[in-house]
Design a protein around this motif. Structure first.
Motif, short mmCIF file in Angstrom:
data_model
loop_
_atom_site.label_atom_id
_atom_site.label_comp_id
_atom_site.label_asym_id
_atom_site.label_seq_id
_atom_site.Cartn_x
_atom_site.Cartn_y
_atom_site.Cartn_z
N ASP A 1 0.82 -1.21 0.00
CA ASP A 1 0.00 0.00 0.00
C ASP A 1 0.86 1.26 0.00
O ASP A 1 0.50 2.26 -0.57
N SER A 2 2.00 1.22 0.65
CA SER A 2 2.85 2.40 0.77
C SER A 2 4.20 2.19 0.08
O SER A 2 4.56 2.91 -0.83
N GLY A 3 4.98 1.23 0.55
CA GLY A 3 6.30 1.01 0.01
C GLY A 3 7.33 2.01 0.45
O GLY A 3 8.40 2.13 -0.12
N THR A 4 7.01 2.76 1.52
CA THR A 4 7.90 3.79 2.02
C THR A 4 8.55 3.35 3.32
O THR A 4 7.87 2.87 4.23
N SER A 5 9.86 3.51 3.41
CA SER A 5 10.57 3.12 4.62
C SER A 5 10.11 3.94 5.82
O SER A 5 9.70 5.09 5.68
N GLY A 6 10.15 3.31 7.00
CA GLY A 6 9.80 3.99 8.24
C GLY A 6 8.32 4.23 8.44
O GLY A 6 7.93 4.96 9.34
N ARG A 7 7.46 3.63 7.63
CA ARG A 7 6.02 3.85 7.74
C ARG A 7 5.27 2.53 7.90
O ARG A 7 5.79 1.47 7.60
N SER A 8 4.03 2.65 8.33
CA SER A 8 3.16 1.46 8.38
C SER A 8 2.74 1.11 6.97
O SER A 8 2.60 1.99 6.12
N ASP A 9 2.51 -0.16 6.75
CA ASP A 9 2.23 -0.61 5.39
C ASP A 9 1.34 -1.85 5.43
O ASP A 9 1.10 -2.43 6.49
N ARG B 1 5.31 -2.61 10.00
CA ARG B 1 6.16 -1.42 10.18
C ARG B 1 7.40 -1.63 9.32
O ARG B 1 8.20 -2.54 9.58
N ASN B 2 7.53 -0.83 8.26
CA ASN B 2 8.68 -0.94 7.37
C ASN B 2 9.96 -0.50 8.08
O ASN B 2 9.91 0.36 8.96
N PRO B 3 11.11 -1.05 7.69
CA PRO B 3 12.39 -0.61 8.27
C PRO B 3 12.61 0.89 7.99
O PRO B 3 12.01 1.44 7.07
N ASP B 4 13.49 1.48 8.76
CA ASP B 4 13.77 2.92 8.60
C ASP B 4 14.54 3.23 7.32
O ASP B 4 14.59 4.38 6.91
N TYR B 5 15.14 2.23 6.71
CA TYR B 5 15.94 2.46 5.51
C TYR B 5 15.38 1.66 4.35
O TYR B 5 15.01 0.50 4.50
N GLY B 6 15.32 2.29 3.19
CA GLY B 6 14.83 1.62 2.00
C GLY B 6 15.83 0.60 1.49
O GLY B 6 16.95 0.49 1.98
N GLY B 7 15.42 -0.16 0.51
CA GLY B 7 16.31 -1.15 -0.09
C GLY B 7 15.53 -2.35 -0.58
O GLY B 7 14.31 -2.33 -0.68
N PHE B 8 16.27 -3.41 -0.91
CA PHE B 8 15.69 -4.67 -1.38
C PHE B 8 15.69 -5.67 -0.23
O PHE B 8 16.68 -5.81 0.47
N TYR B 9 14.58 -6.37 -0.08
CA TYR B 9 14.44 -7.37 0.97
C TYR B 9 13.84 -8.63 0.35
O TYR B 9 12.72 -8.60 -0.15
#
Length: 175
Positions: free
Chosen positions: A51-59, A142-150
């Motif tokens: 829904d979001s795909g943004t680091s540090g946010r709920s998703d 809760r997405n991690p604080d840093y973006g990247g590939f997981y």
């Protein structure tokens, strides 16, 4: 007078183009089958939506589970050590659908998160019939604080023989 108007229009249109190029676009949702960088021939990318795909946010994650040739008694999701996000096991669902959103929720017996082994196990109340397209829907992630590939890996437990079967991986990208 006409020359001054043309100059003003030229400046205004240049500013409008510059703003359009410089201003960031807002991404509301992501969908991606991803790709597998390393692994054997059996590795296959599975589709997912966020829904979001943004680091540090709920998703909310929608993870595809392709139809299997056997009944499924458990769905298992594992994730990498560098994924520092969190999951809300009270809001994890299995949904019958071949689309990202929509479909019919199945009743689940339990959803557990083992932080030590980085494993989420979802057990439906009844075994899921063969050839059923599913989505694992995880809300309040809760997405991690840093973006990247997981790279999240998927396995299912056969209902007839209690053996976990690898079904593929979701390579989740966070901004």
């Amino acid at each position: 007078m006409k020359i001054q108007m043309i100059k003003k229009l030229g400046i205004v249109s240049c500013l409008a183009v510059a703003c359009a190029v410089v201003s960031p676009s807002v991404v509301r949702a992501q969908s991606n089958a991803g790709f597998i960088l390393f692994g054997g021939i059996k590795d296959s990318a599975l589709d997912y939506c966020l829904d979001s795909g943004t680091s540090g946010r709920s998703d909310r994650y929608y993870l595809e589970v392709k139809p299997q040739k056997f009944k499924v008694s458990e769905v298992i999701v594992t994730y990498p050590e560098h994924f520092t996000g969190s999951f809300d096991t009270s809001d994890i669902k299995l949904r019958v659908t071949d689309q990202c959103r929509g479909g019919k929720d199945l009743e689940i017996e339990s959803a557990t998160w083992d932080k030590e082994t980085r494993r989420i196990t979802i057990i439906p109340k009844e075994a899921i019939p063969s050839k059923t397209a599913l989505r694992v829907v995880m809300s309040n992630v809760r997405n991690p604080d840093y973006g990247g590939f997981y790279q999240f890996d998927g396995r299912v437990m056969r209902a007839d023989v209690p053996v976990p079967v690898y079904i593929g991986s979701w390579v989740i990208t966070l901004d």
